[in-house]
Enzyme design. Structure first.
Site, PDB file in Angstrom:
ATOM      1  N   LYS A   1      15.797  11.779   5.554  1.00 51.53           N
ATOM      2  CA  LYS A   1      14.543  12.264   4.951  1.00 51.53           C
ATOM      3  C   LYS A   1      14.342  13.717   5.357  1.00 51.53           C
ATOM      4  O   LYS A   1      14.761  14.116   6.438  1.00 51.53           O
ATOM      5  CB  LYS A   1      13.361  11.467   5.499  1.00 51.53           C
ATOM      6  CG  LYS A   1      13.315  10.023   5.055  1.00 51.53           C
ATOM      7  CD  LYS A   1      12.366   9.884   3.874  1.00 51.53           C
ATOM      8  CE  LYS A   1      12.093   8.430   3.548  1.00 51.53           C
ATOM      9  NZ  LYS A   1      11.336   7.779   4.612  1.00 51.53           N
TER      10      LYS A   1
ATOM     11  N   HIS B   1       9.713  17.320   7.590  1.00 49.04           N
ATOM     12  CA  HIS B   1       8.525  17.974   7.052  1.00 49.04           C
ATOM     13  C   HIS B   1       7.591  18.447   8.166  1.00 49.04           C
ATOM     14  O   HIS B   1       7.861  18.243   9.343  1.00 49.04           O
ATOM     15  CB  HIS B   1       7.805  17.064   6.058  1.00 49.04           C
ATOM     16  CG  HIS B   1       7.390  15.746   6.646  1.00 49.04           C
ATOM     17  ND1 HIS B   1       6.367  15.647   7.535  1.00 49.04           N
ATOM     18  CD2 HIS B   1       7.880  14.495   6.474  1.00 49.04           C
ATOM     19  CE1 HIS B   1       6.227  14.384   7.888  1.00 49.04           C
ATOM     20  NE2 HIS B   1       7.139  13.667   7.265  1.00 49.04           N
TER      21      HIS B   1
ATOM     22  N   HIS C   1       6.441  16.275  11.144  1.00 47.56           N
ATOM     23  CA  HIS C   1       7.366  16.190  12.280  1.00 47.56           C
ATOM     24  C   HIS C   1       7.387  17.503  13.058  1.00 47.56           C
ATOM     25  O   HIS C   1       7.615  17.510  14.263  1.00 47.56           O
ATOM     26  CB  HIS C   1       8.771  15.816  11.801  1.00 47.56           C
ATOM     27  CG  HIS C   1       8.837  14.418  11.251  1.00 47.56           C
ATOM     28  ND1 HIS C   1       9.297  14.135   9.992  1.00 47.56           N
ATOM     29  CD2 HIS C   1       8.448  13.241  11.782  1.00 47.56           C
ATOM     30  CE1 HIS C   1       9.193  12.832   9.777  1.00 47.56           C
ATOM     31  NE2 HIS C   1       8.675  12.266  10.848  1.00 47.56           N
TER      32      HIS C   1
END
Ligand code: ARG
Length: 575
Positions: free
Chosen positions: A126, A129, A132
């Site tokens: 993933k 973004h 995080h």
């Protein structure tokens, strides 16, 4: 600050009040006209059965003339206001800073205590973004704060590398994956097929079962599925590693959720042994009614393990491995309930350190700028954010320094651009949402990293000039003598902020709020700039005055450096 301690000791000795009580009441008045320290006596009224103003007057009487550096004590309403002798105050602060290897706000109070700080914890396959990023930058600073106080810090990254979604990803990859796209930009490609899986799900609900079947194969370590998962994991880690290197962050341990998947039977056995597991629709749960929480799901009806059980297994593992003093999770607010459940299960299972597990939540990141709504719909990627920040910074630097070499411009742009992003995540209370604004973030005059870095560079440049003139380093310093030249309001403001730094470090640590420490150095930078704009340093009237002001400059430099370093922000010698 020793003056505060001496006042508290004297007051305690003369009044019979507890030192700790007095210390908790003592405050720095909002305006310097109200003194250097103040004791609000309102909460003492109950203990002493007297009116606050009377208590203040009595205390004043008792300590009058007892401390040579205490210039004056005023009673104003229920307050007792203390005024220090500015020269002696300056001397005391200088004395403290002049110890060899002095490191502001540091101590070894945490020696032999191991603090685990878990942060970042992105999900493989993933995009990384800004949520995080928040965890990453906040967690790193919290880890640094513990280290500054001498704790043994273990940095953990609890990678999201397991769960039913990986069955779905395998299914999606087998259907739509493109090898060369994977080689070029693994995360983008994996995310593409994963998003497509969900788009197709509406028309092909049977995909759900297919995904579940692949996850089962993965759990059973079927060679093909396992190899795919390993590949996805490796490629993701390589991509994350680039980000961590750019941020100068490294973890002591990257055990992901997958690491704990085969420790679930132990957890189930343990909870069963305590009689805590109950069946609910075929699944096994722990009831948490007495904590006002929903039951915590431990094992699904199909026997698949879940997020919470992996977290419970991880706590036991961590304790065996590191015998932790604290186990801290820097994870967003939306997971508050999850951690309450996990900690409650631990309590019910009589785990002795359940209260030493702490969730440190933070708010949501939003972009006010359309620029953030990039490739992944409304997700903001840290990569994009850093690139944009560094680019914008480069333009500003080029405008301000047309003669600087390209290499130097790049270096400074990287440090300032990344620093600006870091500071944006740290400067406010962590539970507040962040709305990005480039103007704020890169405003060299506003509350931003560049402002602090610029002030640090200014101090460094003054010291360099003094070195060139042969007047720095100053040789022997007599703090009492130098202190006499630092009695003006601008100088005193700087000294007070530095004297306060350690308390803000302690408070930042106690509340896991780095913003408290950063506010101190931000105010220090502002105070120094006021001093700088109203006084000449290198061209002051006398040699002694020049020397004293240089010492003040060097102290400012040292405190700014320390605070920035804890926040992971580069202190640049030139900008
Ligand atoms: N990977 C999770 C996410 O991205 C965060 C993990 C938090 N840590 C934990 N021990 N549960 O939402």
């Amino acid at each position: 600050m020793q003056f505060k301690t001496e006042i508290i000791q004297l007051l305690a000795a003369e009044s019979g009040l507890e030192q700790s009580l007095l210390a908790s009441l003592m405050e720095v008045p909002p305006q310097p006209e109200l003194g250097d320290l103040a004791l609000p006596c309102f909460r003492l009224a109950k203990v002493l059965r007297k009116a606050p103003a009377q208590i203040a007057a009595d205390l004043k009487e008792k300590i009058a003339g007892r401390l040579p550096w205490l210039e004056r004590v005023d009673v104003v309403g229920g307050y007792l206001n203390f005024f220090f002798d500015p020269a002696q105050y300056a001397a005391a602060v200088l004395q403290q800073c002049m110890a060899a290897d002095y490191c502001p706000g540091s101590s070894d109070e945490g020696a032999e205590k191991t603090v685990l700080v878990e942060y970042s914890s992105p999900n493989i396959a993933k995009p990384f973004h800004v949520g995080h990023a928040f965890s990453t930058l906040l967690g790193e600073t919290i880890a640094n704060l513990y280290q500054h106080r001498g704790y043994e810090v273990i940095r953990l990254n609890h990678l999201g590398d397991y769960g039913t979604q990986f069955g779905k990803l395998i299914s999606a990859w087998k259907r739509w994956g493109n090898e060369s796209a994977l080689a070029a930009d693994p995360i983008t490609e994996l995310n593409r097929v994963y998003v497509k899986f969900y788009q197709e799900l509406d028309e092909h609900p049977e995909l759900e079962d297919e995904g579940r079947a692949y996850f089962k194969l993965l759990e059973d370590r079927a060679p093909e599925e396992y190899a795919l998962w390993e590949l996805f994991r490796k490629l993701s880690l390589e991509a994350f590693d680039k980000i961590y290197r750019r941020l100068n962050i490294s973890f002591d341990n990257m055990n992901g959720e997958s690491f704990y998947s085969d420790q679930i039977p132990e957890v189930v056995e343990l909870l069963q042994g305590k009689g805590l597991l109950v069946e609910s629709d075929g699944a096994l749960v722990v009831n948490l009614d007495e904590y006002n929480l929903n039951p915590c799901l431990i094992l699904k009806s199909d026997g698949a393990t879940i997020y919470a059980s992996r977290d419970i297994a991880a706590v036991y593992y961590r304790d065996r491995e590191w015998d932790f003093y604290r186990n801290i999770y820097v994870v967003g607010l939306p997971q508050k309930n999850h951690f309450e459940q996990v900690f409650a299960v631990l309590k019910k299972a009589d785990f002795a350190k359940a209260d030493q597990c702490i969730h440190v939540p933070f708010g949501t990141v939003r972009g006010a700028d359309a620029i953030f709504s990039t490739r992944y719909g409304n997700v903001i990627l840290l990569d994009d954010l850093l690139a944009e920040s560094v680019n914008k910074t480069r333009k500003i630097i080029l405008t301000n320094n047309p003669d600087m070499s390209g290499e130097e411009v790049d270096q400074i742009a990287e440090s300032v651009g990344v620093g600006a992003v870091r500071y944006t995540f740290l400067r406010n209370g962590r539970e507040r949402d962040i709305i990005f604004s480039w103007d704020d973030m890169l405003d060299f005059e506003g509350d931003s990293a560049p402002y602090l870095q610029y002030c640090y560079a200014r101090c460094s440049s003054i010291i360099r000039l003094a070195e060139d003139k042969g007047i720095w380093p100053p040789g022997q310093i007599d703090p009492v003598q130098a202190g006499q030249y630092l009695t003006g309001p601008e100088e005193q403001a700087i000294l007070k902020l530095t004297a306060d730094f350690e308390d803000t470090v302690l408070e930042a640590l106690a509340t896991h709020e780095p913003s408290i420490m950063l506010r101190n150095i931000s105010q220090l930078a502002r105070a120094f700039n006021r001093f700088y704009h109203s006084h000449s340093i290198l061209h002051a009237e006398t040699e002694e005055l020049v020397k004293a002001r240089l010492i003040l400059t060097e102290i400012t430099r040292l405190y700014l450096y320390t605070g920035l370093k804890i926040a992971g922000i580069d202190a640049l010698e030139r900008m």
